[in-house]
Design an enzyme around this catalytic site. Structure first.
Site, mmCIF file in Angstrom:
data_model
loop_
_atom_site.group_PDB
_atom_site.id
_atom_site.type_symbol
_atom_site.label_atom_id
_atom_site.label_comp_id
_atom_site.label_asym_id
_atom_site.label_seq_id
_atom_site.Cartn_x
_atom_site.Cartn_y
_atom_site.Cartn_z
ATOM 1 N N LYS A 156 68.064 31.437 16.511
ATOM 2 C CA LYS A 156 68.535 30.697 17.667
ATOM 3 C C LYS A 156 68.379 31.581 18.908
ATOM 4 C CE LYS A 156 70.125 26.821 15.814
ATOM 5 N NZ LYS A 156 69.658 25.480 16.218
ATOM 6 N N LYS A 253 66.563 14.999 11.047
ATOM 7 C CA LYS A 253 67.926 15.259 10.588
ATOM 8 C C LYS A 253 68.591 13.917 10.322
ATOM 9 C CE LYS A 253 68.425 19.561 13.223
ATOM 10 N NZ LYS A 253 69.115 20.231 14.364
#
Length: 340
Positions: A156, A253
């Site tokens: 990230k 997702k």
């Protein structure tokens, strides 16, 4: 899959909170717990379960999801098909939890695992990424060293100017690991161009969601030497066409698209359009990973590490070994009841 079961169902829905092992940072957000909506559909002694987290950046929260489900309680308890759910609820966490509960119940009713009902091949352990929270470069490198079993890492990043340092530090700590980076909409064209040489040098395989939603035109003419993936820019199948020629990978997702039913359709459409497919997660327990694990057989990249970061998981739960995730039928979606 399309059969409408006539026997009345009993619906229960509730919110659970599971603390994370440590604070998790991405561009613009910090998370300290995993809050989920659990949906259960009971038919006699059979119970199907689903879990949804929603989509935080669209203000799709377990609280709002619970209200959506309760507003449809009477309709749901009369019996509903997967196809009807696509009309009753919009894409998001509520439909995901309900759709997955229905798939789990289908498996119990028909005595066959979900992967078989969905026409998927018999599952195998899947190589998964393990995610590093955005932090100081050396802290991320140390986290990478601690994930010694991981063979694939997802970093990230943030919207500052230290991303090249972060990537270099992690690569030095884990020279043999497959690596991707996720900007969570944090780059500009200039900041991405500035960081790309370091990414190439470090062997980064994928750059995920570099630009903000609504700025997809920034991708035009970019000519990135590293494949680009869309996440926040693609919620369900209706967003695919706009990304043709702009990205090479689509991150699906279940919380975004609204369940396994849409995810399977979306994955096949994406592959027909020439995209590689990735399955990701919004966090959660093994009940969130298990339906996504079914989808994983269609995916080139798998990012299903959510339970690694919660203090307590379901029992039974998914397992991680040699950098791979394995989900037995007994966790979710099998013909035999799983533990609550």
């Amino acid at each position: 899959m399309t059969k409408l079961w006539q026997a009345p169902l009993k619906l229960s829905a509730y919110i659970e909170k599971r603390p994370l092992t440590q604070a998790f940072h991405i561009t613009g957000y910090t998370f300290t717990e995993s809050e989920v909506l659990v949906v259960c559909l009971q038919d006699g002694e059979l119970v199907g379960r689903g879990e949804g987290l929603g989509v935080y950046y669209r203000h799709d929260t377990p609280t709002s999801m619970l209200k959506q489900i309760e507003a449809l309680r009477e309709r749901i308890e009369l019996g509903v098909t997967h196809e009807q759910l696509q009309e009753l609820l919009p894409p998001g966490g509520a439909r995901n939890a309900l759709d997955c509960a229905l798939w789990d119940l289908d498996a119990k009713r028909q005595g066959s695992p979900v992967w078989q009902l969905a026409g998927m091949p018999a599952p195998q352990p899947l190589l998964t990424t393990f995610t590093l929270s955005a932090d100081e470069p050396e802290a991320m490198a140390e986290s990478a060293r601690q994930l010694s079993d991981a063979r694939a890492l997802k970093l990230k990043l943030t919207n500052d100017h230290r991303n090249a340092e972060r990537v270099r530090a992690v690569r030095a700590a884990r020279p043999g690991a497959w690596m991707m980076v996720d900007a969570n909409q944090g780059f500009t064209r200039d900041s991405l161009q500035e960081a790309l040489p370091a990414f190439v040098e470090a062997g980064v395989a994928v750059v995920e969601q570099p630009f903000p939603v609504g700025c997809e035109n920034w991708l035009d003419g970019l000519n990135s030497p590293i494949p680009l993936a869309a996440d926040e820019s693609v919620q369900d199948h209706r967003d695919l066409q706009n990304l043709v020629g702009r990205v090479q990978v689509i991150n699906i997702k279940l919380d975004k698209c609204g369940g396994l039913t849409e995810a399977l359709t979306m994955a096949r459409m994406a592959r027909d359009l020439g995209f590689k497919v990735m399955v990701g997660n919004m966090g959660g327990s093994s009940w969130s990973m298990a339906p996504a694990f079914v989808l994983g057989s269609l995916c080139a990249v798998v990012d299903l590490d959510g339970p690694v970061y919660v203090l307590t998981d379901r029992t039974p739960g998914v397992s991680y070994q040699d950098g791979r995730i394995w989900c037995p039928d007994g966790v979710w979606g099998g013909p035999v009841m799983a533990a609550a």
